[in-house]
Design an enzyme around this catalytic site. Structure first.
Site, short mmCIF file in Angstrom:
data_model
loop_
_atom_site.label_atom_id
_atom_site.label_comp_id
_atom_site.label_asym_id
_atom_site.label_seq_id
_atom_site.Cartn_x
_atom_site.Cartn_y
_atom_site.Cartn_z
N GLY A 50 -23.48 -16.43 -6.19
CA GLY A 50 -23.57 -17.85 -5.90
C GLY A 50 -22.20 -18.46 -5.66
O GLY A 50 -21.23 -17.77 -5.40
N CYS A 51 -22.13 -19.76 -5.77
CA CYS A 51 -20.88 -20.48 -5.52
C CYS A 51 -19.75 -19.93 -6.39
O CYS A 51 -19.90 -19.81 -7.61
CB CYS A 51 -21.08 -21.97 -5.80
SG CYS A 51 -19.56 -22.95 -5.67
#
Length: 216
Positions: A50-51
């Protein structure tokens, strides 16, 4: 992250590993049955989940971690920019490169944190509130030993059924390219940013609660 911050805050969905945005809780999982032996020299690990803002923030707080760099892995150098990766056509994953002292924290321990609290390994091509293959769950082993440990741990965790769903984490190959300067240490430099408060601070708190002996 920035490109989807408004809808993410407005339509915040609960992560499977949390009770909801702002109420994270680590998944209880065993340590890897096999680990990379300790060595006197610093080692590196590259993880995607993810981020990279939140991933970086979690691992910066782990004892034995000397440095964490946000970047892009799995694609080519010429398209390793945020603008191009965000098109979801470059094959990169947002990732972090961890430099760590294996005499203090092992590769297997880093993987345990990665799976249990840093992200949700059951999501395919995304991490709430972000979607797309650049937000996929992937491990980029830096040595044959790391690859063996990662592969066996994925199998081990699948057998525990701790997550309630199949693990989607991929074991991949590819170089790592540092992201732009404004992405580095983003959570630490922007502690009141809406995305950080909603999605990343809860993961940091969950790590500290689940692994107090490993927290700086």
């Amino acid at each position: 992250m920035l490109k989807i911050l408004i809808p993410a805050v407005a339509l915040a969905a609960a992560l499977p590993l949390v009770g909801g945005a702002g109420h994270a809780k680590a998944v209880a999982i065993p340590a890897p049955a096999r680990d990379v032996p300790a060595a006197p020299a610093l080692q590196t690990a590259v993880l995607a989940g993810g981020c990279f803002w939140g991933m970086e923030a979690v691992f910066e707080g782990v004892k034995g971690v000397r440095d964490v760099i946000s970047g892009y892995a799995g694609g080519t150098r010429d398209t390793a920019t945020y603008a191009q990766v965000s098109t979801e056509r470059t094959r990169h994953a947002e990732a972090i490169r961890i430099t760590y002292d294996p005499r203090v924290v092992s590769y297997g321990t880093l993987l345990r944190i990665y799976f249990s609290v840093a992200h949700d390994p059951t999501q395919v091509n995304g991490q709430h509130p972000d979607s797309g293959p650049s937000y996929r769950s992937a491990i980029f082993p830096q040595t044959p030993q790391q690859q063996l440990v990662a592969e066996r741990y994925v199998v081990q965790l699948g057998r525990t059924r701790a997550f309630g769903k199949p693990i989607a984490t991929r074991i991949e190959r590819g170089a790592f390219y540092p992201a732009e300067a404004y992405h580095q240490d983003f959570a630490r430099r922007n502690p009141t940013h809406g995305y950080i408060v909603t999605w990343d601070k809860p993961k940091i708190a969950a790590f500290r609660a689940a692994y107090p002996a490993l927290a700086k």
